[in-house]
Design an enzyme around this catalytic site. Structure first.
Site, mmCIF file in Angstrom:
data_model
loop_
_atom_site.group_PDB
_atom_site.id
_atom_site.type_symbol
_atom_site.label_atom_id
_atom_site.label_comp_id
_atom_site.label_asym_id
_atom_site.label_seq_id
_atom_site.Cartn_x
_atom_site.Cartn_y
_atom_site.Cartn_z
ATOM 1 N N TYR A 41 44.011 40.305 46.988
ATOM 2 C CA TYR A 41 43.468 39.338 48.350
ATOM 3 C C TYR A 41 44.556 37.605 48.250
ATOM 4 O O TYR A 41 45.388 38.009 47.041
ATOM 5 C CB TYR A 41 42.032 39.013 47.807
ATOM 6 C CG TYR A 41 41.243 37.985 46.355
ATOM 7 C CD1 TYR A 41 42.334 37.432 45.627
ATOM 8 C CD2 TYR A 41 40.199 38.636 46.602
ATOM 9 C CE1 TYR A 41 41.761 37.075 44.506
ATOM 10 C CE2 TYR A 41 39.428 37.877 45.100
ATOM 11 C CZ TYR A 41 39.793 37.640 44.696
ATOM 12 O OH TYR A 41 39.871 36.572 43.308
ATOM 13 N N GLU A 42 44.413 37.381 49.353
ATOM 14 C CA GLU A 42 44.698 36.178 48.948
ATOM 15 C C GLU A 42 46.692 36.317 49.291
ATOM 16 O O GLU A 42 47.253 36.029 48.641
ATOM 17 C CB GLU A 42 44.981 34.747 48.091
ATOM 18 C CG GLU A 42 43.097 34.401 47.851
ATOM 19 C CD GLU A 42 43.010 33.980 48.949
ATOM 20 O OE1 GLU A 42 43.881 33.655 49.977
ATOM 21 O OE2 GLU A 42 41.917 33.299 49.394
ATOM 22 N N GLY A 43 46.980 37.740 49.959
ATOM 23 C CA GLY A 43 47.667 37.821 50.210
ATOM 24 C C GLY A 43 48.341 39.232 49.591
ATOM 25 O O GLY A 43 48.705 38.497 48.115
#
Lengths: 597, 597
Positions: free
Chosen positions: A439-441
């Site tokens: 997550y978050e890229g």
């Protein structure tokens, strides 16, 4: 059942001796953040994490979040723990005093994030997303919206979310379908479905403030046409209290590999009332305010899990008796030697130690960078600090989370078959840590961010400045009899990083796929050299303190020196293979036809 | 939900073109194992795994095994699937005709094991442990015990277990506390507690035959005093049917990270009746008959999981549209390009392909080695084959299972956040694969087995012979214009393996901890070079078949050549860093005081 002790001693060394965090209290707005104050805040945070959060970690995993009739019930004890978190004033720690915050440095905030991530990774996102939403509103919203939402988010009464992902788009937000229609009163009606919304619905707070990306009717195509809206679960009434229920609801919660006590929600917006944050079509930029902080926060998750996994593996390998040392019996009074006598066991434990202590020291440097960027009186220092943080953000996100999973797996391995059993808790660390790479890229996106955006930014000013810092440290120590071996090892790896950087510059221009194919290996080399530099610096300080005395014991300084040498001999050489792989180029990948995969 | 197709085409290439498995039918006892028969057996096995086992994989994980009143209920559908497995005659496949088996080659058995491990890793151990127990009884028990137990184990009516581990001892079986007291009738009374007993109790068969390690009253201390016993759940009556219940019972089942449909039991022996297998105090040796086969089987688990994870990642990255290629739009008719256009995605997929296809080809070679060792008319070939299998067993166990987990994690990563959600099944592959690094000897133990036992065995004859084979292959291809680049890359890595071997020989004698500290890196280098050799051999065959034509398509041969080049450029160079780390020695680990960890 695993145990946890916050690494307060290591923070004392890093804050006071490695980085001299006492400069913080000299910056305007941080006058109260003296070393003593910081130490006592960390003491309190450690107590909270060890005594309140950690005991809920395994039960929270076993119980998970329950979705019933549109509501989400967090596991037993989470509401009480959250209330204590609010009572303790923790949500307001880093927030600005103008919105009711305590305005403490981010340096302190990062340390506490590490403790929380170690103690209970699934608890962290509830306050963590609120802090992210706070930042975006504080930076981009109107005064009216700030006044309406920030004080209650700062107090912890209300929580926040980031609503970006949709079923068909995650990384590529330009494909977004959620729509925002302007109303006559200046508000908007938001309609669409968002998925993977952390803390989207739960029972910890009496209101939830969603930050939602959506497209206006006349928006340009792609990510340039995305706007940011604040959409509360309950519309604040005239007294600022939660009033009418908004048309936003939770459709389901995901069943996940780990962080089961963190609610990951499908959120349906069905003409929900929202207000524009920042300018129309500027949503991506505003969202990135949150995202950069969030990426560092996710990096800290990798560190936190690695630390608690390491602690428990150290305890287990000292207690568990199995076999004898290859060089002869070490514990003749016992039926077998403890596992820690074996060199391979030690190698695994030291890999974990070299990562966690190195990563912690680097995280504190980044925390100081964020604080300098916001508070330093000198504009040039603010700019340099900002550049450095931006440069290292993708490195920290990707490397720390890769290493969080790698370390959790290695520490689980120290338990033999017992590591696979729930009771010991080691397998939960692997499952919980795994999300942080995604997550978050996803981490490959971080690598592209480093190579495609952060390196070339401002004509490469940030990376040049950072490399110059490393170069100086190497030059300063190469002729130091006590440190020359450490310095020389770093110098060799640093030369490879230089060559890799030059290779990228040379090849990526002609063929962007060369950048795409090399990015992940490049980020790893960059990270290894960066942490290597941290270890050289650490060794330098430890060597000096061994001579002149310091706040820590001689054994601690000696341990730092040994760990620095371990890092150079047994971790840093990974650079060699990575460099060969990187400079092998992308031909081997691109030659393959799709049907041949 | 994940899908699965057994890699029949790849087996056709490997069996018929790479290794010429047709020699099998020329060996006494394998007359029926012609290429056509093997192909049709694999077809049937593929169908069974795809249609019966695979659909139960996710539901089996969600449901798990339930322990109630001393019994274990396997997940819904497992009993029916097991019955079909028995009806299909699969349990008898590799067993000797004298006990009712079909006597098919192990080469075929390995292939089917791969299919089972891909389709449903948790199902595999039920028949798998039976096969292991069969081997030990067949090799070491009296004719009477063989006659009593083997036919029903071969038919699949009864299942088997291996009872080794106790709460305080796993690796170090010398610490064992379970006791066996001789009775006047020649049987023994076994008392003790065993843990982590796979298939210890379940509802698939009407009897369970435990092979139990225990100590006789007068046994010497340590692992030299361990004996092996057969202890049935129900004592066979005069008709050979399950009769009186024996004093062995399941105390609980473990809650594990994965393979939840496989029952992992605590087994209590409370004066249970058992019979000695092999000679007194020779239990460890007899158990190793099972263990070596089991270690190879566990290696195949790593391969199986990597294969299904790879297949699903290939499908997903071709379907999922997200972003655009860095070198310009590739699918202008679609809103975004499929993920597979990106070089980093391709790199991950090809790492998986290079591992699975290389490992499969090597596994078939080992299968052939086992078959030659047992059936080849020439005693020298039998000996050489046996040596090669023994040498490579720890390499396959450790490398395949490390790579199984690494590959599952990388393929999960291809799904972004969706990889973390249960529904897609990718996270289950990681959880299921994780056990394989731990059981049947944790991977560090495999590395010690390679370095400490297999290398020096017979004065190093096996490793010398194996290295000579690689050397010849390199020499044969270095001057071949089409293959010289592949051959040269392998030559360089092979030189490093030679140097690492020499380093070990030189340092381990003076300080055994140098062997212990280097073993894991050494095994990895050994494995990379071995798989590199497989890829050189594969490239050589593919190149020839491209010219002269073969059973597969030209695209397949071309794909093999490209994958070989990918392996050399993007996988094999890992050797560089590992070599540096290995030759760094163990000082950095051993210098650290226990309190400094």
């Amino acid at each position: 059942m695993p145990s946890y002790k916050a690494p307060l001693d290591d923070y004392r060394f890093i804050l006071n001796e490695l980085w001299e965090a006492r400069e913080l209290s000299a910056m305007p707005g941080f006058e109260d953040a003296t070393p003593d104050v910081i130490a006592s805040v960390l003491d309190e945070a450690a107590k909270f994490c060890e005594e309140i959060l950690h005991p809920l970690n395994q039960s929270g995993d076993a119980e998970g979040c329950v979705f019933e009739n549109g509501t989400v019930r967090t596991p037993k004890g989470f509401k009480q723990a959250y209330d204590k978190y609010v009572e303790g004033g923790w949500p307001s720690m880093n927030a600005s005093p103008e919105h009711g915050g305590q305005g403490l440095p981010h340096t302190v905030g990062f340390a506490i994030e590490e403790f929380i991530c170690s103690a209970n990774l699934a608890f962290g996102p509830y306050p963590g997303l609120t802090a992210g939403a706070y930042s975006a509103i504080a930076a981009h919203a109107s005064e009216d919206l700030k006044a309406r939402y920030l004080p209650k988010m700062v107090s912890g009464e209300w929580s926040g979310t980031m609503c970006l992902t949709e079923p068909h788009c995650g990384t590529d937000l330009g494909l977004m379908k959620t729509r925002a229609i302007p109303s006559e009163d200046g508000s908007y009606r938001i309609t669409g479905t968002k998925i993977f919304i952390t803390s989207g619905e739960h029972d910890l707070t009496n209101n939830i403030i969603h930050l939602v990306l959506a497209k206006l009717p006349d928006a340009p195509a792609g990510s340039k046409g995305v706007s940011l809206f604040v959409v509360p679960k309950f519309l604040p009434d005239d007294d600022g209290e939660p009033g009418v229920r908004n048309a936003v609801s939770c459709g389901s919660v995901e069943h996940k590999m780990g962080i089961k006590a963190s609610a990951t929600c499908v959120m349906n917006f069905d003409g929900a009332v929202g207000w524009l944050v920042a300018q129309p079509n500027q949503g991506m930029r505003a969202m990135f305010t949150m995202m950069n902080a969030a990426r560092l926060g996710v990096g800290i998750q990798g560190l936190g899990i690695a630390e608690i996994a390491r602690q428990n593996a150290v305890i287990y390998t000292k207690e568990r008796l199995q076999g004898r040392s290859l060089t002869g019996v070490k514990a003749p009074e016992k039926p077998a030697d403890p596992l820690i006598v074996h060199p391979d066991v030690r190698k695994n434990l030291l890999e974990a130690k070299a990562f966690t202590e190195g990563a912690r020291a680097l995280a504190v440097m980044i925390g100081l960078g964020i604080d300098r960027a916001a508070h330093h009186p000198d504009a040039a220092v603010r700019q340099q600090s900002n550049d450095l943080v931006a440069l290292l953000t993708p490195v920290i996100k990707a490397y720390y989370t890769d290493m969080g999973v790698e370390t959790a797996i290695k520490m689980q391995q120290m338990f033999g078959g017992h590591g696979y059993i729930r009771e010991h808790g080691m397998e939960q660390f692997v499952r919980d840590a795994r999300i942080s790479m995604l997550y978050e890229g996803a981490n490959a996106i971080q690598a592209l961010d480093l190579v495609g955006r952060k390196l070339p930014q401002n004509g490469g000013a940030a990376v040049r400045a950072f490399f110059a810092t490393i170069q100086t440290e190497i030059e300063d120590t190469l002729t130091d009899h006590d440190l020359a071996d450490i310095s020389a090892a770093l110098e060799e790896a640093f030369a490879k990083l230089h060559q890799a950087t030059a290779w990228l510059a040379q090849h990526a221009f002609a063929n962007p796929d060369e950048a795409g194919g090399a990015a992940t290996d490049y980020l790893r080399i960059f990270a290894l050299v960066t942490v290597g530099w941290i270890w050289l610096k650490t060794a330098r300080v430890a060597q000096a303190k061994l001579k002149e005395g310091g706040e820590c014991s001689p054994e601690t300084y000696d341990g730092k020196l040994k760990t620095a040498r371990f890092f150079m001999a047994k971790v840093l050489p990974e650079v060699e293979g990575r460099f060969r792989i990187l400079t092998g180029g992308c031909k081997a990948m691109m030659d393959m036809a799709e049907d041949q995969f």
